[in-house]
Design an enzyme around this catalytic site. Structure first.
Site, PDB file in Angstrom:
ATOM      1  N   HIS A  35      -0.240   5.242  -0.646  1.00 33.58           N
ATOM      2  CA  HIS A  35       0.081   5.619   0.731  1.00 33.58           C
ATOM      3  C   HIS A  35       1.494   5.139   1.054  1.00 33.58           C
ATOM      4  CE1 HIS A  35      -0.776   1.401   1.484  1.00 33.58           C
ATOM      5  NE2 HIS A  35      -2.016   1.561   1.033  1.00 33.58           N
ATOM      6  N   HIS A  38       2.657   1.648  -0.111  1.00 30.00           N
ATOM      7  CA  HIS A  38       3.118   1.566  -1.505  1.00 30.00           C
ATOM      8  C   HIS A  38       4.526   2.169  -1.635  1.00 30.00           C
ATOM      9  CE1 HIS A  38      -1.424   1.797  -2.144  1.00 30.00           C
ATOM     10  NE2 HIS A  38      -1.121   0.673  -2.746  1.00 30.00           N
ATOM     11  N   LYS A 150       1.521  -7.503   3.310  1.00 32.67           N
ATOM     12  CA  LYS A 150       0.152  -7.340   3.817  1.00 32.67           C
ATOM     13  C   LYS A 150      -0.777  -8.297   3.070  1.00 32.67           C
ATOM     14  CE  LYS A 150      -2.732  -3.938   2.679  1.00 32.67           C
ATOM     15  NZ  LYS A 150      -4.070  -4.507   2.425  1.00 32.67           N
ATOM     16  N   ASP A 151      -0.548  -8.416   1.765  1.00 38.78           N
ATOM     17  CA  ASP A 151      -1.323  -9.337   0.936  1.00 38.78           C
ATOM     18  C   ASP A 151      -0.505 -10.619   0.772  1.00 38.78           C
ATOM     19  OD1 ASP A 151      -3.638  -7.475  -0.084  1.00 38.78           O
ATOM     20  OD2 ASP A 151      -1.807  -6.301  -0.172  1.00 38.78           O
ATOM     21  N   LEU A 185      -1.604  -0.063   6.769  1.00 38.94           N
ATOM     22  CA  LEU A 185      -2.060   0.954   5.815  1.00 38.94           C
ATOM     23  C   LEU A 185      -2.709   0.249   4.630  1.00 38.94           C
ATOM     24  CD1 LEU A 185       0.867   3.547   5.758  1.00 38.94           C
ATOM     25  CD2 LEU A 185      -1.088   3.375   7.315  1.00 38.94           C
ATOM     26  N   SER A 186      -3.810   0.811   4.170  1.00 43.19           N
ATOM     27  CA  SER A 186      -4.545   0.226   3.045  1.00 43.19           C
ATOM     28  C   SER A 186      -5.369   1.315   2.387  1.00 43.19           C
ATOM     29  CB  SER A 186      -5.477  -0.881   3.556  1.00 43.19           C
ATOM     30  OG  SER A 186      -6.446  -1.187   2.571  1.00 43.19           O
ATOM     31  N   ARG A 188      -8.160   0.950   1.318  1.00 42.14           N
ATOM     32  CA  ARG A 188      -9.546   0.770   1.778  1.00 42.14           C
ATOM     33  C   ARG A 188      -9.789   1.376   3.157  1.00 42.14           C
ATOM     34  NH1 ARG A 188      -9.125  -4.218  -1.554  1.00 42.14           N
ATOM     35  NH2 ARG A 188     -10.800  -4.110  -3.088  1.00 42.14           N
TER      36      ARG A 188
HETATM   37  P1  AMP Z   1      -2.939  -2.263  -3.819  1.00 39.85           P
HETATM   38  O1  AMP Z   1      -2.811  -0.934  -4.456  1.00 39.85           O
HETATM   39  O2  AMP Z   1      -3.723  -2.267  -2.545  1.00 39.85           O
HETATM   40  O3  AMP Z   1      -3.344  -3.345  -4.779  1.00 39.85           O
HETATM   41  O4  AMP Z   1      -1.479  -2.664  -3.361  1.00 39.85           O
HETATM   42  C1  AMP Z   1      -0.400  -2.639  -4.247  1.00 39.85           C
HETATM   43  C2  AMP Z   1       0.793  -3.277  -3.597  1.00 39.85           C
HETATM   44  O5  AMP Z   1       1.117  -2.552  -2.406  1.00 39.85           O
HETATM   45  C3  AMP Z   1       0.524  -4.719  -3.169  1.00 39.85           C
HETATM   46  O6  AMP Z   1       1.693  -5.485  -3.428  1.00 39.85           O
HETATM   47  C4  AMP Z   1       0.272  -4.595  -1.706  1.00 39.85           C
HETATM   48  O7  AMP Z   1       0.592  -5.759  -0.980  1.00 39.85           O
HETATM   49  C5  AMP Z   1       1.203  -3.457  -1.327  1.00 39.85           C
HETATM   50  N1  AMP Z   1       0.760  -2.821  -0.081  1.00 39.85           N
HETATM   51  C6  AMP Z   1      -0.460  -2.305   0.182  1.00 39.85           C
HETATM   52  N2  AMP Z   1      -0.530  -1.851   1.454  1.00 39.85           N
HETATM   53  C7  AMP Z   1       0.678  -2.121   2.012  1.00 39.85           C
HETATM   54  C8  AMP Z   1       1.242  -1.902   3.313  1.00 39.85           C
HETATM   55  N3  AMP Z   1       0.556  -1.331   4.312  1.00 39.85           N
HETATM   56  N4  AMP Z   1       2.516  -2.290   3.515  1.00 39.85           N
HETATM   57  C9  AMP Z   1       3.233  -2.871   2.517  1.00 39.85           C
HETATM   58  N5  AMP Z   1       2.770  -3.092   1.281  1.00 39.85           N
HETATM   59  C10 AMP Z   1       1.505  -2.725   1.026  1.00 39.85           C
END
Ligand code: AMP
Length: 281
Positions: A35, A38, A150-151, A185-186, A188
């Site tokens: 999204h 990313h 976010k994380d 944004l997530s 999930r």
């Molecule tokens: P994920 O695919 O959820 O494991 O996330 C991959 C990377 O994208 C991680 O470093 C997350 O912190 C980052 N990320 C996920 N959502 C966001 C967001 N809304 N804003 C900024 N970075 C994000």
């Protein structure tokens, strides 16, 4: 054109050619279901590096036995299109057997920072994160790697690991991308029903209010307890944690100096466990 690579030899060959040419590389590790959050990482990487590698790997070792590994959204074709639209050089999407072949036996454990917050409510989660990020940093052989704020705890843990073990990659934190109503944004968020999606933005609203009260001098413990009650009133089923902690050490902060602490939250809404964090002051 984004090249999809699924094996180590092809990745190494490409990197060797970039290195010979003296060209920099940025790495963006993800679990797919991509999204705009990313893409903020991808764009930061593109601005600072000649080449960008995005990885898509849903890492089984960071999920607990009762968590959503098997339900995790898989949108590979759309992800690849998004990476192409954003001029990513390589999408590294390894199979599980490549990452964890039979006989795999190594873990990487960061003490301290992994204990509170998501470490307390998702036992073993960060051991899985550091295990896979260590591998991806070695495979990516990048100058810089990009992680989302976010994380926040994950970012802190990765920074600690990289510092302690002398990984040559610089870790860059990228601000959280949000929907207009404040919801971070997530991937999930896809689990939310329409009704739950209406409730979800209260997560950010409530921790922003809590952060503002703490910044005005109210004791954090009382403010956070009241905010957790508000979340339940707003429609969340349960709150894993809602706490004010030092932004760097993640130690509890009751009356933090301006700009040194953050309010962290994880709460369950329907099938989703949502997390967020904001600065105090
Ligand atoms: P994920 O695919 O959820 O494991 O996330 C991959 C990377 O994208 C991680 O470093 C997350 O912190 C980052 N990320 C996920 N959502 C966001 C967001 N809304 N804003 C900024 N970075 C994000």
């Amino acid at each position: 054109m984004t090249e999809v690579i699924r094996d180590v030899a092809s990745l190494r060959m490409l990197q060797a050619s970039w290195r010979r040419a003296g060209e920099s590389v940025g790495l963006v590790p993800t679990m797919g279901a991509l999204h705009a959050g990313h893409m903020a990482l991808v764009n930061a990487a593109r601005e600072e590096c000649r080449h960008v590698i995005a990885t898509i790997f849903v890492n089984p070792t960071q999920f607990g036995p009762t968590e959503d590994l098997n339900a995790y959204p898989d949108t590979f074709d759309a992800d690849l299109q998004l990476l192409r639209d954003n001029e990513v050089d390589v999408c590294f999407a390894p199979m599980r057997e490549l990452m964890y072949p039979d006989g795999f036996a190594t873990t990487v454990k960061v003490a301290g920072l992994t204990e509170p917050l998501c470490g307390a409510t998702r036992p073993g989660h960060f051991d899985g994160v550091t295990q896979v990020v260590a591998k991806l940093l070695n495979l990516g052989a990048a100058d810089r790697a990009y992680f989302g704020q976010k994380d926040w705890q994950q970012l802190a843990v990765v920074r600690q690991m990289v510092r302690d073990l002398n990984f040559p990659t610089e870790i860059i934190g990228v601000p959280t991308v949000r929907a207009n109503d404040g919801l971070a944004l997530s991937s999930r968020n896809a689990y939310l029903s329409a009704a739950e999606r209406e409730i979800a933005p209260s997560l950010n609203r409530i921790i922003r209010n809590a952060a503002a009260q703490i910044a005005r001098g109210h004791g954090a413990a009382g403010v956070c307890e009241a905010a957790a009650h508000e979340l339940i009133k707003a429609g969340f089923q349960s709150v894993d944690y809602l706490e004010c902690r030092d932004a760097k050490t993640l130690q509890q902060a009751e009356r933090p100096a301006k700009g040194t602490a953050r309010v962290f939250v994880a709460a369950k809404l329907g099938k989703a466990r949502l997390i967020d964090n904001v600065s105090v002051g």
